[in-house]
Write a protein that holds these residues in place. Structure first.
Motif, PDB file in Angstrom:
ATOM      1  N   LYS A  18      57.440  73.971  13.236  1.00 53.79           N
ATOM      2  CA  LYS A  18      57.968  75.165  12.580  1.00 53.79           C
ATOM      3  C   LYS A  18      57.947  74.951  11.069  1.00 53.79           C
ATOM      4  O   LYS A  18      58.986  74.702  10.435  1.00 53.79           O
ATOM      5  CB  LYS A  18      59.390  75.457  13.060  1.00 53.79           C
ATOM      6  N   PRO A  19      56.755  75.040  10.447  1.00 54.92           N
ATOM      7  CA  PRO A  19      56.646  74.709   9.020  1.00 54.92           C
ATOM      8  C   PRO A  19      57.428  75.641   8.102  1.00 54.92           C
ATOM      9  O   PRO A  19      57.957  75.186   7.078  1.00 54.92           O
ATOM     10  CB  PRO A  19      55.134  74.803   8.761  1.00 54.92           C
ATOM     11  N   GLN A  20      57.510  76.919   8.431  1.00 52.88           N
ATOM     12  CA  GLN A  20      58.233  77.839   7.549  1.00 52.88           C
ATOM     13  C   GLN A  20      59.728  77.518   7.520  1.00 52.88           C
ATOM     14  O   GLN A  20      60.363  77.546   6.458  1.00 52.88           O
ATOM     15  CB  GLN A  20      57.990  79.288   8.000  1.00 52.88           C
ATOM     16  N   ILE A  21      60.280  77.216   8.690  1.00 49.67           N
ATOM     17  CA  ILE A  21      61.692  76.826   8.734  1.00 49.67           C
ATOM     18  C   ILE A  21      61.890  75.502   8.012  1.00 49.67           C
ATOM     19  O   ILE A  21      62.884  75.293   7.304  1.00 49.67           O
ATOM     20  CB  ILE A  21      62.175  76.742  10.194  1.00 49.67           C
ATOM     21  N   ALA A  22      60.928  74.595   8.156  1.00 51.76           N
ATOM     22  CA  ALA A  22      61.002  73.311   7.455  1.00 51.76           C
ATOM     23  C   ALA A  22      61.058  73.533   5.958  1.00 51.76           C
ATOM     24  O   ALA A  22      61.856  72.895   5.249  1.00 51.76           O
ATOM     25  CB  ALA A  22      59.801  72.445   7.828  1.00 51.76           C
ATOM     26  N   LEU A  23      60.225  74.438   5.440  1.00 51.62           N
ATOM     27  CA  LEU A  23      60.221  74.711   3.999  1.00 51.62           C
ATOM     28  C   LEU A  23      61.551  75.300   3.536  1.00 51.62           C
ATOM     29  O   LEU A  23      62.031  74.990   2.439  1.00 51.62           O
ATOM     30  CB  LEU A  23      59.076  75.667   3.659  1.00 51.62           C
ATOM     31  N   GLN A  24      62.168  76.122   4.375  1.00 52.23           N
ATOM     32  CA  GLN A  24      63.473  76.686   4.008  1.00 52.23           C
ATOM     33  C   GLN A  24      64.511  75.582   3.832  1.00 52.23           C
ATOM     34  O   GLN A  24      65.276  75.588   2.858  1.00 52.23           O
ATOM     35  CB  GLN A  24      63.927  77.682   5.075  1.00 52.23           C
ATOM     36  N   HIS A  25      64.532  74.632   4.751  1.00 50.08           N
ATOM     37  CA  HIS A  25      65.491  73.527   4.646  1.00 50.08           C
ATOM     38  C   HIS A  25      65.184  72.640   3.430  1.00 50.08           C
ATOM     39  O   HIS A  25      66.106  72.220   2.716  1.00 50.08           O
ATOM     40  CB  HIS A  25      65.457  72.687   5.919  1.00 50.08           C
ATOM     41  N   LEU A  26      63.916  72.368   3.202  1.00 46.01           N
ATOM     42  CA  LEU A  26      63.543  71.495   2.078  1.00 46.01           C
ATOM     43  C   LEU A  26      63.844  72.164   0.733  1.00 46.01           C
ATOM     44  O   LEU A  26      64.296  71.500  -0.212  1.00 46.01           O
ATOM     45  CB  LEU A  26      62.065  71.122   2.179  1.00 46.01           C
ATOM     46  N   LYS A  27      63.609  73.462   0.655  1.00 43.30           N
ATOM     47  CA  LYS A  27      63.963  74.186  -0.572  1.00 43.30           C
ATOM     48  C   LYS A  27      65.474  74.184  -0.772  1.00 43.30           C
ATOM     49  O   LYS A  27      65.955  74.069  -1.914  1.00 43.30           O
ATOM     50  CB  LYS A  27      63.435  75.628  -0.501  1.00 43.30           C
TER      51      LYS A  27
END
Length: 413
Positions: free
Chosen positions: A206-215
């Motif tokens: 789930k790359p989009q969710i991963a980016l949300q957490h990393l941001k």
């Protein structure tokens, strides 16, 4: 020292609690093994009641003390020491020992509810159900047991989340890490938790969710550079070249700056999350890249994306970094993204050749040849693996026999 006396034990245990807080919270403290100070305190309690426990393990000692010592005046000091013991064990990832301790510290009704709940969260349930005894007014406490309880709860769920992440149970890990994110911790630790959430979502596909957490991690603490590194990896998986190169460029720039002193909006505590959660998987997820690694990734990605002019400049910058000191610039921990140095030279030569800098490309290739000539054997020994030579089928003919022999040859350096 003086024999243990019951009237003095509450004050003695409170002094021990405060001194251990300073010892455990010191910058150079190493919370491993057994807490000898706590053990000595428990033995003093038994001594006051005419009992002994020198031959008992620490867990057995706690069980003996909490089951046999029922004096009301000692309950609060013993519970405070129990919280310190839990912190010590959590720092060593001894969740089972901590669970056993809090079964003793909580009442029977809470124990039964904890056992009937999800087994993985029994410790968390017992921690939340633990009723912190009222603080006495005889001597101030350096850190209250109530504050310590909140830190223990957050550390427990964080550790459980990391264990589930390492085991590959990603949905459970997400749930636990999200609960840890709502717990009692500094901004630095909160950013680390969001980074772990991002890595977990990435492994779940789930790359989009991963980016949300990393941001979110970077919003909480921009000095959490591993989050930026993981974001670049996610962008690469998504094929978003511009975003990936921008993230790598920001990471390289940030690594070259001296980080400002950490400013925390929360009160300072001697026992903190940073002291209790430091597992190998967390260290792996939060590994800081060296500037040389990031510069090489920039060069390699630019070359892959056809941006040869940028790639050539990045490769030359990388080679300049190596000249400043190979040992300092190239990590040797086995987790580096850097290939062997000759490969880097050849990649750089390829980039230089594509931008028309032929002489520079030839110079790099000659450098590789001069440095690797001594590694190439003067003679290659070729042997035939007789154990794999089998007669081909009659219909295969000469071509079949030759192919069979060719496949069974092995070159030995």
């Amino acid at each position: 020292g003086l024999p243990a006396a019951l009237p003095c034990l509450p004050l003695e245990l409170t002094i021990l609690y405060n001194s251990l807080l300073f010892t455990m919270g010191a910058p150079d403290s190493d919370i491993k093994g057994e807490a000898e100070g706590i053990r000595m305190g428990l033995l003093r309690v038994l001594e006051a009641f005419g009992a002994c426990g020198q031959d008992l393990s620490t867990e057995e000692l706690w069980q003996k003390v909490l089951q046999e010592v029922t004096v009301e005046e000692l309950q609060a000091p013993l519970h405070r020491l129990g919280a310190l013991q839990a912190a010590w064990w959590l720092a060593d990832s001894r969740l089972g020992s901590t669970t056993s301790l809090f079964r003793l510290l909580t009442n029977t009704e809470d124990q039964e509810r904890g056992r009937s709940s999800d087994g993985e969260n029994e410790l968390l349930y017992l921690l939340k159900a633990w009723r912190v005894p009222a603080e006495g007014v005889s001597l101030p406490l350096v850190q209250s047991a109530e504050d310590l309880k909140q830190i223990l709860c957050t550390a427990t769920v964080f550790l459980q989340g990391l264990q589930e992440l390492e085991a590959g149970n990603f949905p459970t890990a997400i749930s636990l890490l999200q609960e840890a994110a709502g717990g009692f911790c500094s901004k630095r630790v909160l950013a680390q938790i969001y980074t772990c959430l991002g890595c977990c979502a990435q492994r779940m596909g789930k790359p989009q969710i991963a980016l949300q957490h990393l941001k979110r991690a970077l919003q909480v603490d921009f000095q959490c550079l591993p989050a930026l590194s993981h974001a670049a990896t996610v962008y690469h998986e998504l094929g978003e070249a511009n975003a990936e190169l921008q993230a790598l460029a920001l990471l390289y720039e940030a690594l070259g700056k001296t980080p400002p002193a950490a400013a925390s909006s929360s009160p300072y505590f001697l026992i903190r999350m940073e002291l209790l959660v430091h597992t190998p998987i967390l260290a792996s997820l939060l590994r800081h890249r060296q500037p040389s690694e990031v510069k090489y990734l920039l060069a390699q990605r630019c070359l892959q994306y056809g941006r040869v002019a940028d790639a050539a400049e990045h490769y030359l910058d990388f080679l300049a970094l190596l000249q400043e000191g190979l040992r300092q610039q190239v990590p040797l921990d086995g987790g580096s993204a850097l290939p062997r140095i000759p490969e880097v030279f050849l990649e750089a030569a390829s980039a230089l050749e594509q931008v028309g800098r032929h002489k520079d490309a030839i110079t790099l290739c000659e450098e590789v040849i001069s440095r690797t000539t001594g590694l190439i054997p003067q003679m290659l020994q070729v042997e035939e693996r007789l154990d794999q030579l089998e007669c081909p089928s009659p219909g295969a003919g000469l071509a079949g026999r030759l192919l069979s022999q060719k496949d069974s040859l092995r070159c030995l350096a």
